[in-house]
Design a protein around this motif. Sequence first.
Motif, mmCIF file in Angstrom:
data_model
loop_
_atom_site.group_PDB
_atom_site.id
_atom_site.type_symbol
_atom_site.label_atom_id
_atom_site.label_comp_id
_atom_site.label_asym_id
_atom_site.label_seq_id
_atom_site.Cartn_x
_atom_site.Cartn_y
_atom_site.Cartn_z
ATOM 1 N N ARG A 131 0.810 -1.215 0.000
ATOM 2 C CA ARG A 131 0.000 0.000 0.000
ATOM 3 C C ARG A 131 0.846 1.270 0.000
ATOM 4 O O ARG A 131 0.468 2.269 -0.635
ATOM 5 N N ALA A 132 1.978 1.257 0.645
ATOM 6 C CA ALA A 132 2.814 2.453 0.695
ATOM 7 C C ALA A 132 3.217 2.884 -0.710
ATOM 8 O O ALA A 132 3.122 4.069 -1.071
ATOM 9 N N ASP A 133 3.659 1.917 -1.523
ATOM 10 C CA ASP A 133 4.032 2.244 -2.899
ATOM 11 C C ASP A 133 2.810 2.598 -3.735
ATOM 12 O O ASP A 133 2.880 3.444 -4.629
ATOM 13 N N MET A 134 1.688 1.956 -3.460
ATOM 14 C CA MET A 134 0.463 2.265 -4.191
ATOM 15 C C MET A 134 0.044 3.709 -3.933
ATOM 16 O O MET A 134 -0.342 4.436 -4.862
ATOM 17 N N ASP A 135 0.144 4.149 -2.696
ATOM 18 C CA ASP A 135 -0.206 5.532 -2.372
ATOM 19 C C ASP A 135 0.687 6.517 -3.123
ATOM 20 O O ASP A 135 0.225 7.553 -3.624
ATOM 21 N N LYS A 136 1.980 6.181 -3.223
ATOM 22 C CA LYS A 136 2.908 7.048 -3.953
ATOM 23 C C LYS A 136 2.560 7.103 -5.432
ATOM 24 O O LYS A 136 2.601 8.159 -6.066
ATOM 25 N N PHE A 137 2.222 5.939 -6.000
ATOM 26 C CA PHE A 137 1.865 5.904 -7.416
ATOM 27 C C PHE A 137 0.592 6.708 -7.684
ATOM 28 O O PHE A 137 0.523 7.465 -8.656
ATOM 29 N N VAL A 138 -0.401 6.533 -6.842
ATOM 30 C CA VAL A 138 -1.661 7.261 -7.014
ATOM 31 C C VAL A 138 -1.413 8.761 -7.000
ATOM 32 O O VAL A 138 -1.947 9.518 -7.827
ATOM 33 N N GLU A 139 -0.583 9.188 -6.073
ATOM 34 C CA GLU A 139 -0.262 10.618 -5.971
ATOM 35 C C GLU A 139 0.418 11.113 -7.256
ATOM 36 O O GLU A 139 0.081 12.184 -7.784
ATOM 37 N N LYS A 140 1.357 10.348 -7.769
ATOM 38 C CA LYS A 140 2.050 10.742 -8.990
ATOM 39 C C LYS A 140 1.114 10.719 -10.200
ATOM 40 O O LYS A 140 1.198 11.593 -11.080
ATOM 41 N N ALA A 141 0.229 9.738 -10.247
ATOM 42 C CA ALA A 141 -0.703 9.635 -11.369
ATOM 43 C C ALA A 141 -1.625 10.845 -11.420
ATOM 44 O O ALA A 141 -1.847 11.440 -12.490
ATOM 45 N N TYR A 142 -2.157 11.237 -10.267
ATOM 46 C CA TYR A 142 -3.038 12.399 -10.246
ATOM 47 C C TYR A 142 -2.268 13.687 -10.502
ATOM 48 O O TYR A 142 -2.814 14.644 -11.078
ATOM 49 N N ALA A 143 -1.004 13.751 -10.114
ATOM 50 C CA ALA A 143 -0.189 14.935 -10.405
ATOM 51 C C ALA A 143 0.007 15.091 -11.909
ATOM 52 O O ALA A 143 -0.075 16.209 -12.443
ATOM 53 N N LEU A 144 0.258 13.991 -12.583
ATOM 54 C CA LEU A 144 0.392 14.030 -14.043
ATOM 55 C C LEU A 144 -0.926 14.425 -14.694
ATOM 56 O O LEU A 144 -0.944 15.194 -15.673
ATOM 57 N N LEU A 145 -2.022 13.907 -14.153
ATOM 58 C CA LEU A 145 -3.336 14.256 -14.690
ATOM 59 C C LEU A 145 -3.630 15.738 -14.483
ATOM 60 O O LEU A 145 -4.133 16.419 -15.394
ATOM 61 N N GLU A 146 -3.282 16.249 -13.315
ATOM 62 C CA GLU A 146 -3.515 17.666 -13.034
ATOM 63 C C GLU A 146 -2.708 18.543 -13.987
ATOM 64 O O GLU A 146 -3.190 19.582 -14.459
#
Length: 273
Positions: A131-146
């Motif tokens: 989950r720790a890595d998943m949280d990091k990926f989710v954050e990066k994915a939404y940053a790219l989307l933003e």
Amino acid sequence: MLEFVIDRKKCRRCSLCVEDCPVGIIEKDRDGFPVISEEKETVCIRCQHCLAICPDAALSILGKKPEDSMPASDMPTARQVEALIRNRRSVRHFKKYDVEFETIRSLLCVTANCPTGENRRELTFTIIDNRADMDKFVEKAYALLEKRVDEGTLPDEFRFYATLLKRYKNGRDIIFRGAPHLIVASAPKGEGTPAADCYIALSYFELYAYSLKVGTVWLGFLAFMFEFMPEIKDVLGIPADHEAPYALLFGKAKYKYPRGVQRDDFRISRPEF
């Protein structure tokens, strides 16, 4: 080297391996025992049909021994397979904790046995197993989307992702749904059937996962992001020369479903000759 070995004490020379070889490279020697000539070894597609079909457990190949294979007698009944298919659900609510490492390893080992076009077996599984890595990926994915939203570079057909971004900022993640894990299947572009291989592999993964009480959901949102925001593949480390048509979220399901649904209606088309 194929390491094609026949235990002559066990082999009854039934010729089933000779008859069943998909590329027809197994022959009989002068004593009637199966053999593969050295010049034909490169033709082998490494399907292990010969290992599987031998009724005497007398044949080994590629360093694989028959006693290490799962016996066909362990097959589930038709009713059990039907129950698995009918009760499979798309899980959109996950518990917060990680799936055990051994369970994930078992999922990957079993999925690796799925069929691939031309038996190429060139799949790569990109997996987030905590989950720790998943949280990091989710954050990066939404940053790219933003960034895409701010630049106005979202394609028209994907403008609704701006709404998904707003929902995320308001505390509701509709794309990744709080899942602790992600798996992406990819395969080299070009020859073979890379896209089909990936879909088949993820389908095997999904069904086996459900038998282990691990929930999954097909992640179409990410598949579209691969299309209009390919840099997200770099974040995941997916090889640049690979097709990655789809992904699954997985984890322990928050809710249980005591029964399957009823979807026995279907369309059929019969060709006329």
